[in-house]
Write an enzyme that holds these catalytic residues in place. Structure first.
Site, short mmCIF file in Angstrom:
data_model
loop_
_atom_site.label_atom_id
_atom_site.label_comp_id
_atom_site.label_asym_id
_atom_site.label_seq_id
_atom_site.Cartn_x
_atom_site.Cartn_y
_atom_site.Cartn_z
N ARG A 1 0.83 -1.21 0.00
CA ARG A 1 0.00 0.00 0.00
C ARG A 1 0.87 1.26 0.00
O ARG A 1 0.49 2.29 -0.55
CB ARG A 1 -1.01 0.01 1.15
N GLU B 1 -10.09 5.54 6.71
CA GLU B 1 -8.67 5.86 6.77
C GLU B 1 -8.26 7.20 6.18
O GLU B 1 -7.38 7.87 6.73
CB GLU B 1 -7.87 4.75 6.09
N1 LUZ Z 1 -5.71 -4.60 5.31
C1 LUZ Z 1 -5.37 -5.48 4.35
C2 LUZ Z 1 -5.82 -3.29 5.06
O1 LUZ Z 1 -5.26 -6.67 4.64
N2 LUZ Z 1 -5.20 -5.04 3.10
C3 LUZ Z 1 -5.29 -3.74 2.75
O2 LUZ Z 1 -5.12 -3.39 1.59
C4 LUZ Z 1 -5.61 -2.82 3.77
N3 LUZ Z 1 -5.67 -1.52 3.51
C5 LUZ Z 1 -5.93 -0.68 4.49
C6 LUZ Z 1 -6.14 -1.15 5.76
N4 LUZ Z 1 -6.09 -2.45 6.04
MO1 MOS Z 2 -7.07 -1.33 8.92
S1 MOS Z 2 -5.34 -0.29 8.98
O1 MOS Z 2 -7.25 -2.59 9.91
O2 MOS Z 2 -8.15 -0.79 7.91
#
Ligand code: LUZ
Ligand code: MOS
Length: 766
Positions: free
Chosen positions: A304, A704
């Site tokens: 990410r 987020e």
């Molecule tokens: N969790 C995950 C996340 O497993 N994959 C993601 O792309 C993600 N993105 C944001 C927050 N949690």
């Molecule tokens: Mo998340 S950082 O558990 O969307």
């Protein structure tokens, strides 16, 4: 929270794991954690603990009947240490006793001896030693090598961003209650009920259908319970299975802060090239992610970061590389933003440095390079909406940034010892899990014969308001009053194979599944209503608990129709599955369309620095945010404000410190988060006419993205500091604590003995 939950929540009646009534025979688990960051365990004598008061059992890796392994992406994380420990805080043994106090006392009595090994704590050192969690990855677009030659300005630099403690109000915990046949019912404070179910089954050598996981609500999570709720549930389940008694574990705050992972610290190099007009022609970075001692979600977080390397900007030539570096710190994990905030901090640092070298306004470079509709991201996807520009320009205008800057300049001229700074912070965040397979959700809807409604989904309520949003979707789709609907707990028996409630996608995907299930029932009810009212089915609709014919209320009520449908043996239940369409990503070419859409927005952040003391205030933040057609503006404003303040905390006062692998900031007296008095005046507006065709009821995800507005606080402070010390180069080392501010303002005037008194007096007189 749905409306039904707000009053009990406010009165303190909602039950969290620690509040659930004690089942008969309940035992309590406590963990012996490694006190050292890297060592061989040369002796582990549990007999002194077994002899302690109230102790029912002491368990170690040898007692694990299935696999002693809880790694998800990489199989590199034992539930209980075997022979070696890799971070301070790593669980080694579990004591189960009649009270939490007796369990903790006994755990302290375990006789463990360690032969310490050298540790690595710095990600660059780990990379140099070849200590990586997974092979590095690189995204590229265009040709940076060629592009540097056509740049008029090329600048390079280094950035550091610190970790961040989640500080969810409810610490990690689980309650496990053996059922008939020694099947287990687990109440867990987790964002990922299915992950808990899968890992518990694996650790205990059971099948998943022996394990039920139930989640009513969490007292906050922020990503900290996406992967890291699992070990605690597994530890309690291990004890419950062996002892055939209910077992609860609930970490104390210091235990939670010492043992669990946090946001990843990053150390990064950047190189940026521009032409004299301020167009960014090329951008190159290397991110050194401090992953800690096990993979956890680090590879996904790294990915990410790469997806968000260029932030809200279009850059034609890009090469970004990311390394996940294995160190002897607790495994760092998901935290709101999931690697994107770290990448955006580097991007804004590069722009800031370029602006400084070129002697232009940072804002002009930002605006000049914002994404336009159709622009290509380094991962091949094209920007679908022009909302980056819309938000930025609306922020300029609505908050009158020109006037703010004029006032700031005037203030700075008139105040020798206080300086102000202003920064704009554009955000662009991709919505969808970057692992395509996780983009699925399900719902189960029942209508009972009295017309009341029960909705179950895979979404976990953690204070973010997902239940309120699902309630809205269900009420809207069924055409009933929301008061008829109950949103049930998240339970693996009712909704299976859930993705974590994460990636800001909980309401999007589970809302869609709810919509599909409700629509299926509505179609059946419509057929019955058409028969009863003797009218074509396409004239029937449902609104405010009434059956409508051609838009006008008929005499047939919701309740009558439901009961009549039951008598006619029409099913009043529906299950539905939703999989986000279209998205795909090819990890060979590092190209694809991984996101359903992007969320955009811009913040304007104003800060004042006391240049004598180094203390500061974040005064005012204005935000223009793209919420699509908000499903619930009150919830969305709450998320915007909460995310923003959390982002400001990460960038300013929240300093996570380790010394030789030991967490020095494991209490609230050593780890500071923003308090209510430090929260700025916030003015948040949603972008108008921003309906999103790619999510439920034309909304957009909210969880987020707002956190990243907080990055603006760093640059507002930096501007204020540089107004006092224009002779010093900008630094990109967050968090910008008051200590760091003070060192920037005066650090070069201290001699080795301490303060240079003559200089300090000069400073005071200025
Ligand atoms: N969790 C995950 C996340 O497993 N994959 C993601 O792309 C993600 N993105 C944001 C927050 N949690
Ligand atoms: Mo998340 S950082 O558990 O969307």
């Amino acid at each position: 929270m749905s409306n039904r939950e707000i009053a009990p929540h406010t009165r303190g009646e909602s039950l969290f794991v620690g509040d659930l009534p004690d089942p008969p025979g309940l035992l309590h688990a406590a963990v012996l954690a490694s006190p050292v960051p890297h060592a061989r365990v040369v002796r582990l004598d549990t007999t002194p603990a077994a002899d302690c008061e109230g102790v029912a059992a002491v368990l170690t890796a040898a007692d694990v009947p299935g696999e002693n392994q809880i790694g998800g992406i990489v199989q590199d994380e034992p539930l209980l240490a075997e022979g070696e420990v890799h971070f301070a805080g790593q669980p080694i043994a579990v004591v189960v006793a009649d009270t939490p106090r007796n369990a903790r006392r006994a755990a302290a009595a375990i006789n463990a001896e360690y032969e310490e090994l050298s540790g690595i704590f710095d990600p660059r050192e780990a990379a140099a030693a070849g200590s990586l969690i997974v092979p590095s990855r690189t995204f590229s677009l265009g040709d940076v090598e060629k592009a540097w030659k056509s740049c008029d300005v090329v600048v390079e630099g280094l950035t550091e961003s610190g970790g961040q403690e989640h500080l969810y109000l409810e610490t990690q915990g689980a309650l496990v209650i053996p059922q008939e046949g020694n099947r287990l019912r687990i109440v867990s404070s987790t964002q990922a009920p299915t992950a808990v179910q899968r890992m518990v089954a694996r650790v205990l050598g059971r099948s998943m259908n022996d394990i039920e996981v139930d989640v009513a609500r969490l007292g906050g999570a922020f990503g900290g319970k996406e992967d890291q709720a699992t070990p605690w549930a597994a530890i309690a389940a291990l004890a419950a299975q062996i002892l055939r008694r209910p077992v609860r574990i609930a970490l104390t705050r210091p235990e939670d802060m010492q043992m669990t992972g946090k946001r990843h610290p990053y150390s990064s190099d950047f190189k940026i090239g521009l032409d004299t007009d301020g167009a960014i022609l090329a951008y190159e970075t290397t991110y050194y992610q401090n992953a800690g001692a096990a993979a956890d979600l680090s590879p996904a977080i790294l990915e990410r970061s790469l997806f968000h390397a260029t932030g809200s900007y279009y850059i034609p030539n890009v090469r970004v590389t990311a390394l996940s570096c294995k160190t002897n710190l607790p495994p760092f994990t998901a935290f709101r933003g999931f690697g994107a905030p770290q990448a955006m901090f580097v991007m804004e640092s590069a722009i800031t440095r370029a602006a400084e070298v070129m002697g232009v306004d940072r804002r002009d470079i930002q605006r000049r390079n914002l994404l336009k509709e159709g622009d290509t991201f380094p991962y091949g996807m094209r920007a679908q909406q022009g909302n980056a520009h819309r938000a930025f320009d609306e922020a300029l205008e609505r908050f009158d940034v020109a006037a703010i800057e004029k006032d700031t300049d005037e203030y700075n001229r008139n105040h020798p010892l206080r300086k102000r700074g202003v920064a704009m912070m554009p955000v662009c965040f991709g919505i969808s899990f970057t692992s395509t397979f996780l983009n699925q959700a399900a719902a189960l809807v029942h209508i009972y014969t009295d017309g009341s409604i029960s909705v179950s989904t895979g979404a976990v309520e953690m204070g973010q308001g997902v239940n309120a949003k699902i309630l809205t979707v269900a009420a809207h789709t069924l055409g009933v009053d929301a008061g008829r609907i109950v949103i049930e707990t998240t339970n693996t028996l009712r909704v299976a194979n859930t993705s974590p409630t994460a990636a800001s996608s909980g309401a999007d995907m589970n809302g869609r599944a709810t919509e599909i299930a409700c629509t299926a029932i509505v179609e059946r009810l419509r057929t019955v209503a058409a028969e009863i009212l003797d009218t074509p089915a396409d004239r029937i609709s449902f609104d405010s608990d009434q059956v409508m014919v051609g838009g006008a209320a008929s005499e047939l009520s919701w309740e009558k129709l439901v009961f009549e449908s039951y008598l006619r043996r029409v099913s009043l239940s529906a299950q539905a599955h939703y999989a986000t369409p279209r998205i795909h990503f090819d990890r060979e070419t590092e190209k694809g369309e991984p996101f359903a859409y992007h969320v955009y927005g811009t913040a304007v952040v104003e800060a004042t620095v006391d240049c004598l003391r180094g203390i500061y205030t974040i005064d005012r933040v204005g935000v223009i945010h793209d919420a699509g057609k908000s499903l619930n503006p009150l919830v969305d404003i709450g998320q915007l404000e909460g995310g923003l303040v959390q982002g400001i905390g990460w960038m300013t006062v929240e300093e996570l410190l380790f010394h030789e692998g030991r967490n020095l900031t494991d209490t609230l007296s050593t780890y500071k988060i923003p308090d209510i008095l430090s929260v700025p005046e916030i003015e948040g507006h949603f972008l108008e006419d921003a309906e999103n065709p790619n999510a439920v009821m034309r909304s957009k995800a909210i969880g987020e993205p707002p956190l990243m507005y907080g990055i603006g606080a760093y640059f507002a402070l930096l501007d204020a500091m540089r107004a006092f010390r224009p002779d010093r180069e900008a630094i990109f080392h967050s968090p910008m604590t008051p200590e760091r501010v003070l060192m920037f303002l005066h650090g070069d005037r201290l001699d080795e003995e301490g303060v240079d008194v003559a200089e300090a007096e000069t400073v005071v007189q200025r």
